[in-house]
Design an enzyme around this catalytic site. Structure first.
Site, PDB file in Angstrom:
ATOM      1  CG  HIS B  70      35.075  35.857  39.819  1.00  0.00           C
ATOM      2  ND1 HIS B  70      35.091  35.130  38.646  1.00  0.00           N
ATOM      3  CD2 HIS B  70      36.234  35.562  40.466  1.00  0.00           C
ATOM      4  CE1 HIS B  70      36.228  34.433  38.589  1.00  0.00           C
ATOM      5  NE2 HIS B  70      36.938  34.671  39.685  1.00  0.00           N
ATOM      6  CG  ASP B  72      33.934  37.368  35.553  1.00  0.00           C
ATOM      7  OD1 ASP B  72      33.925  37.184  36.789  1.00  0.00           O
ATOM      8  OD2 ASP B  72      34.822  38.023  34.985  1.00  0.00           O
ATOM      9  CG  ASP B 126      39.435  31.710  38.300  1.00  0.00           C
ATOM     10  OD1 ASP B 126      38.782  32.255  39.187  1.00  0.00           O
ATOM     11  OD2 ASP B 126      40.272  32.311  37.608  1.00  0.00           O
ATOM     12  CD  GLU B 156      38.705  37.992  39.573  1.00  0.00           C
ATOM     13  OE1 GLU B 156      39.707  38.115  40.311  1.00  0.00           O
ATOM     14  OE2 GLU B 156      38.677  37.213  38.604  1.00  0.00           O
ATOM     15  CD  GLU B 157      39.027  35.404  35.694  1.00  0.00           C
ATOM     16  OE1 GLU B 157      40.135  35.941  35.534  1.00  0.00           O
ATOM     17  OE2 GLU B 157      38.857  34.375  36.375  1.00  0.00           O
ATOM     18  CD  GLU B 185      39.344  34.437  42.840  1.00  0.00           C
ATOM     19  OE1 GLU B 185      39.755  33.508  42.104  1.00  0.00           O
ATOM     20  OE2 GLU B 185      38.901  35.518  42.397  1.00  0.00           O
ATOM     21  CG  HIS B 366      42.840  32.139  33.784  1.00  0.00           C
ATOM     22  ND1 HIS B 366      43.388  33.401  33.862  1.00  0.00           N
ATOM     23  CD2 HIS B 366      41.822  32.130  34.676  1.00  0.00           C
ATOM     24  CE1 HIS B 366      42.741  34.106  34.795  1.00  0.00           C
ATOM     25  NE2 HIS B 366      41.793  33.353  35.297  1.00  0.00           N
TER      26      HIS B 366
END
Lengths: 393, 393
Positions: B70, B72, B126, B156-157, B185, B366
């Site tokens: 992903h 994003d 990530d 995705e987030e 990932e 994150h």
């Protein structure tokens, strides 16, 4: 709008209901009450203080009775203006009243026969019927046996810091002097004496946050609350008799909250616990009792903590005081304990016996279909007229 | 901004991080990726679909490998642009990784000596480092042994319904065909196989509302939750081995809520429970297990109810499939179970073996101080280059 204080207090109740007065919006009703007191009573000093209206006589009588009622209501719910209806007399059902002395008992409606008149509307119970009784008596008592103080106040239905009686307590405390205080709060036409104290504690559980996919790396704060709730569920509350009033305590979780996200083991959760305690305990003693009750789960778990968030003392019934005893006599000797906390405790804290006495079933307060049997308005008026007219011993 | 796919994937990671791409705002990065793929690769069909960029070869090779990542990120927290730092090598601490096979183990940093290079920034873990590895390989693999499909997707987030890979699944399902799928990932540079399933149930407790001053007239819904939480606290989760991957389940309260007001015995409260289950259980079987676990407190209490609010199936590791087994070989035979749910389960649901394999410690995803040891980017690139260049058997 002009209020006619000499009219039947049933009609006066309807007139007060028809002036909307949701908390923070009492200017109109306070203005009407002030104008009526100034124009239609004699011998009263009348004072407007914010949206409170105060009035008192100074006839030099040996004792003073204070009559107090709030003017505000909870938000209107399609139930203003008032309407009067005739309905089948409800000798049971919502006219059933709990008696503290004997448990639940059914009391026949004051209406005779099979029908009764009922007044519907926001405030009919809480508490414009009580206000109407007081206003009517102020205007029509020919020979009061006591000096009288009347206090009509605002913002009783919202946060305590806005309470108009609280403002008077702080700013005009000399107006609260009395030998007995009667709050016209709905009490089903029975004298309700004293009130329970109430305190709230927040029990907080800690833990360790973790992703719920790896829950073993965490320590779940919500799970930890389980044992606290188990103690509350198993708690057996005390019942105690004071001055012939039976008080039944209660320890209740009133709020629980915890959680970070749907995929996180939470590291904090809390439960708010409300303890309603009989007035033979002080706030400190009541808090100590809560701590002792929870001790078995707290001991050895440093991740559980307890904090007092809110408390007010209860009020002893005070029915032994002479003026209070005469009021009970005038009401035929019937009385019971008050369970909910009301402004009576402000008087109790000043050493003034205080009771709740007003028309209307308190369980109908704040309901969309709030209504009062009009016969109760008449009955309370008659009882208070008898009490206030008799010579104090 | 032009991306140089042939450059070192560490520099390419930094370039990708420096194009902000918080979920719903991926147009710029998707444009840059699309332009680079069109200009700097050969033999690929390139397709832009919303903010997804798809590319595939069709060389008629016997097997196909799908690489997906992903584009994003979660919201930026003062951590863009990227910055590179040299720091003391962390052989322990945040470089410690859980090994499913042997419990926690410490793995020496790939950096030699006492210092290592680290790249900081939102998305370094990530998962722009994984994207960079895939983009770099697409541009530089001289003789791929497999046909390749690359999918770079958006959203995705955030809520699953926005997920770009989900959109491709619905709208371009033929693009998902492959013999093995690798999601880039963050997996700490270890192959993480399969994933656990997850479901959430809401356990609702009923009761009877009452004023807390008369709590005995009520039935407290929060108190009723106590026995549910007690079961969760006492639950012993299962550990199961599948294809050499160890899965450890977990049953966690993730949210609890109840309460009407500070003076009301509440008539409703709920707890949300998240069950993370090994992929040998179907969603139905997992739900049945939760019901059975709670049965002792539910039985005979009609005021407790359970509702499934959310579920996704797990993914079996699928490491027995030939292409997956060769990937494990190329990575030196090291692999572990994936705990969190990821998009690999979309492939597993289609019968395609799928693994997570990317640089970066997933525990740093994150986080404000998100960072990746650059040696891991090189290591993952080398392993995948080895795998994709070898002839399939």
């Amino acid at each position: 709008m002009t209020l006619n204080l000499a009219a039947d207090p049933i009609a006066l109740t309807a007139a007060l209901v028809d002036i909307p007065s949701v908390s923070r919006d009492e200017a109109a009703i306070a203005g009407a009450v002030e104008a009526a007191l100034r124009a239609q009573t004699t011998g009263f000093e009348v004072l407007r203080h914010g949206n409170c209206v105060l009035a008192r006589t100074d006839r030099g009588l040996p004792q003073r009775v204070l009559l107090a009622g709030h003017l505000d209501t909870v938000p209107i719910a399609d139930n203003v203006p008032s309407r009067r209806e005739t309905r089948a007399s409800a000798a049971t059902g919502d006219e059933t009243r709990a008696s503290a002395a004997t448990g639940d008992e059914t009391r026949a409606s004051a209406a005779t026969g099979d029908v009764e008149e009922v007044l519907y509307g926001c405030g009919t119970v809480d508490m414009k019927s009580g206000d109407a009784v007081f206003l009517h008596l102020a205007a029509t008592l020919a020979e009061p046996a006591y000096d009288l103080t009347l206090i009509f106040y605002d913002c009783e239905e919202i946060e305590a810091r806005f309470n108009g009686l609280g403002a008077i307590e702080r700013e005009l405390p000399e107006w609260l002097a009395a030998d007995v205080a009667i709050l016209g709060e709905p009490s089903g036409g029975l004298i309700e004496a004293g009130c329970q104290g109430t305190l709230r504690v927040r029990v907080t559980a800690g833990g360790t946050r973790a992703h719920s996919a790896r829950s073993w790396l965490g320590d779940n704060a919500i799970h930890r609350l389980g044992k606290v709730l188990a103690v509350l569920a198993a708690y057996r509350a005390r019942t105690v008799d004071i001055d012939g009033c039976e008080y039944r305590e209660g320890l209740s979780a009133v709020r629980v909250e915890g959680g970070v996200a749907g995929n996180v083991v939470p590291d904090e959760a809390f439960v708010d616990v409300n303890f309603r305690f009989a007035p033979d305990r002080s706030v400190d003693q009541a808090l100590q009792h809560v701590r002792e009750t929870l001790a078995p789960v707290f001991d050895g778990d440093p991740l559980l903590s307890l904090e007092l968030t809110d408390s007010v003392a209860g009020a002893l019934p005070g029915l032994a005081a002479p003026a209070a005893a005469r009021l009970v006599d005038a009401a035929g000797g019937r009385f019971r304990a008050k369970y909910g906390w009301t402004d009576v405790s402000r008087f109790a804290a000043r050493g003034i016996p205080a009771v709740n006495y007003g028309p209307g079933d308190p369980n109908l307060a704040h309901k969309r279909d709030e209504h009062v049997p009009v016969a109760q308005i008449t009955e309370v008026t008659d009882t208070l007229r008898r009490f206030l007219s008799a010579e104090p011993a």
